[in-house]
Design a protein around this motif. Structure first.
Motif, PDB file in Angstrom:
ATOM      1  N   THR A  40       0.854  -1.190   0.000  1.00 61.96           N
ATOM      2  CA  THR A  40       0.000   0.000   0.000  1.00 61.96           C
ATOM      3  C   THR A  40       0.887   1.236   0.000  1.00 61.96           C
ATOM      4  OG1 THR A  40      -1.682  -1.179   1.267  1.00 61.96           O
ATOM      5  CG2 THR A  40      -1.814   1.218   1.252  1.00 61.96           C
ATOM      6  N   MET A  41       0.771   2.040  -1.043  1.00 68.78           N
ATOM      7  CA  MET A  41       1.568   3.260  -1.130  1.00 68.78           C
ATOM      8  C   MET A  41       1.042   4.271  -0.108  1.00 68.78           C
ATOM      9  SD  MET A  41       3.732   2.370  -3.355  1.00 68.78           S
ATOM     10  CE  MET A  41       4.655   3.889  -3.297  1.00 68.78           C
ATOM     11  N   LEU A  42       1.948   4.900   0.622  1.00 69.21           N
ATOM     12  CA  LEU A  42       1.556   5.905   1.606  1.00 69.21           C
ATOM     13  C   LEU A  42       1.456   7.286   0.964  1.00 69.21           C
ATOM     14  CD1 LEU A  42       3.616   4.704   4.676  1.00 69.21           C
ATOM     15  CD2 LEU A  42       1.245   4.211   4.079  1.00 69.21           C
ATOM     16  N   ASP A  43       2.144   7.463  -0.130  1.00 71.35           N
ATOM     17  CA  ASP A  43       2.065   8.673  -0.930  1.00 71.35           C
ATOM     18  C   ASP A  43       1.663   8.241  -2.331  1.00 71.35           C
ATOM     19  OD1 ASP A  43       3.191  10.220   1.260  1.00 71.35           O
ATOM     20  OD2 ASP A  43       5.137   9.381   0.707  1.00 71.35           O
ATOM     21  N   SER A  44       1.782   9.112  -3.276  1.00 68.54           N
ATOM     22  CA  SER A  44       1.455   8.773  -4.655  1.00 68.54           C
ATOM     23  C   SER A  44       2.480   7.800  -5.239  1.00 68.54           C
ATOM     24  CB  SER A  44       1.427  10.047  -5.497  1.00 68.54           C
ATOM     25  OG  SER A  44       1.195   9.735  -6.848  1.00 68.54           O
ATOM     26  N   THR A  61      12.019   9.003  -2.700  1.00 68.33           N
ATOM     27  CA  THR A  61      11.711   7.831  -1.887  1.00 68.33           C
ATOM     28  C   THR A  61      10.207   7.593  -1.897  1.00 68.33           C
ATOM     29  OG1 THR A  61      13.635   8.239  -0.497  1.00 68.33           O
ATOM     30  CG2 THR A  61      11.922   6.811   0.408  1.00 68.33           C
ATOM     31  N   PHE A  62       9.808   6.416  -2.339  1.00 72.17           N
ATOM     32  CA  PHE A  62       8.404   5.994  -2.323  1.00 72.17           C
ATOM     33  C   PHE A  62       8.187   5.193  -1.043  1.00 72.17           C
ATOM     34  CE2 PHE A  62       9.319   6.472  -6.849  1.00 72.17           C
ATOM     35  CZ  PHE A  62       8.203   7.164  -7.308  1.00 72.17           C
ATOM     36  N   TRP A  88      15.883  -1.109  -2.684  1.00 73.85           N
ATOM     37  CA  TRP A  88      14.722  -1.593  -1.949  1.00 73.85           C
ATOM     38  C   TRP A  88      15.157  -2.490  -0.806  1.00 73.85           C
ATOM     39  CZ3 TRP A  88      16.179  -3.451  -6.730  1.00 73.85           C
ATOM     40  CH2 TRP A  88      16.393  -4.816  -6.849  1.00 73.85           C
ATOM     41  N   PRO A  89      14.267  -2.734   0.149  1.00 69.78           N
ATOM     42  CA  PRO A  89      14.614  -3.605   1.271  1.00 69.78           C
ATOM     43  C   PRO A  89      14.783  -5.045   0.799  1.00 69.78           C
ATOM     44  CG  PRO A  89      12.309  -2.943   1.395  1.00 69.78           C
ATOM     45  CD  PRO A  89      12.931  -2.189   0.263  1.00 69.78           C
ATOM     46  N   LYS A  90      15.889  -5.649   1.173  1.00 67.82           N
ATOM     47  CA  LYS A  90      16.150  -7.039   0.776  1.00 67.82           C
ATOM     48  C   LYS A  90      15.522  -8.024   1.763  1.00 67.82           C
ATOM     49  CE  LYS A  90      18.758  -5.624  -2.615  1.00 67.82           C
ATOM     50  NZ  LYS A  90      18.099  -4.718  -3.486  1.00 67.82           N
ATOM     51  N   ILE A 101      11.153   2.511  -1.006  1.00 68.93           N
ATOM     52  CA  ILE A 101      11.915   2.207  -2.206  1.00 68.93           C
ATOM     53  C   ILE A 101      12.498   3.535  -2.668  1.00 68.93           C
ATOM     54  CG2 ILE A 101      11.785   1.434  -4.608  1.00 68.93           C
ATOM     55  CD1 ILE A 101       9.248  -0.207  -3.683  1.00 68.93           C
ATOM     56  N   LYS A 102      13.821   3.588  -2.764  1.00 72.16           N
ATOM     57  CA  LYS A 102      14.495   4.814  -3.188  1.00 72.16           C
ATOM     58  C   LYS A 102      14.852   4.668  -4.663  1.00 72.16           C
ATOM     59  CE  LYS A 102      18.474   7.711  -2.053  1.00 72.16           C
ATOM     60  NZ  LYS A 102      19.647   7.829  -1.167  1.00 72.16           N
TER      61      LYS A 102
END
Length: 147
Positions: A40-44, A61-62, A88-90, A101-102
C-alpha cells in the motif's frame, strides 16, 4: 415415474452439495488472498520532479506499508531505463510495517519530457506494482565553439 422422480431428486441433492463445496473453496481462497502481503503506497505512486537541467540527478523515496497478514518480500525491481536505479529492502517487510523504495534518475543525455516506470515485483496479488518518475529536463547549454 417413481424412478424418474427419485433420479431428479438425487441429481438435485448432488448439485446442492457441489455448490456448497465450491462456495466453501471460494471462501477459503478469499480468506487466503486477504492474508497475502499488500503493498500500500503511503504517498502517490507517481513523483513529478518538475523542470530540471540536463545532468541533474533526481532522487525520490516511495514509502509503502505491508497491509497484509504475511510478510511482504520484494523479489525484484526493474526500470524502463538504465538511467533509473532503484534501492529496496532485501529483507521481508512484516505486516503493518512501513518501508521504502528509493529511486535515482540520472538525467545525463536526457532532455525533454521524461516518464520513467519502475516495476516492483513482490509476493502480493497482483504480483507487480508500477511507480513512476516524470518531469521535464531542459538541455544543458552547448559550449561555444572556439574561433
Amino acid at each position: 415415474m417413481k424412478k424418474a422422480s427419485t433420479f431428479v431428486f438425487l441429481v438435485g441433492i448432488a448439485l446442492v452439495l457441489v455448490n456448497c463445496t465450491d462456495g466453501e473453496k471460494k471462501n477459503e481462497a478469499k480468506v487466503a488472498t486477504s492474508k497475502l502481503p499488500t503493498l500500500t503506497m503511503l504517498d502517490s505512486a507517481t513523483y513529478d520532479f518538475g523542470t530540471i537541467n540536463e545532468g541533474d540527478v533526481v532522487e525520490h523515496t516511495f514509502n509503502f506499508r505491508n497491509d497484509g497478514v504475511y510478510p511482504l518480500i520484494i523479489n525484484n525491481i526493474t526500470s524502463s531505463c538504465g538511467c533509473t536505479t532503484p534501492e529496496w529492502p532485501k529483507d521481508a517487510v512484516a505486516s503493518k510495517t512501513v518501508s521504502s523504495i528509493k529511486v535515482r534518475f540520472d538525467t545525463k543525455h536526457k532532455t525533454g519530457p521524461q516518464a520513467k516506470t519502475i516495476t516492483v515485483y513482490a509476493n502480493t496479488e497482483p504480483s507487480n506494482h508500477d511507480l513512476q518518475l516524470k518531469g521535464m529536463v531542459t538541455a544543458a547549454p552547448k559550449p561555444e565553439a572556439t574561433k
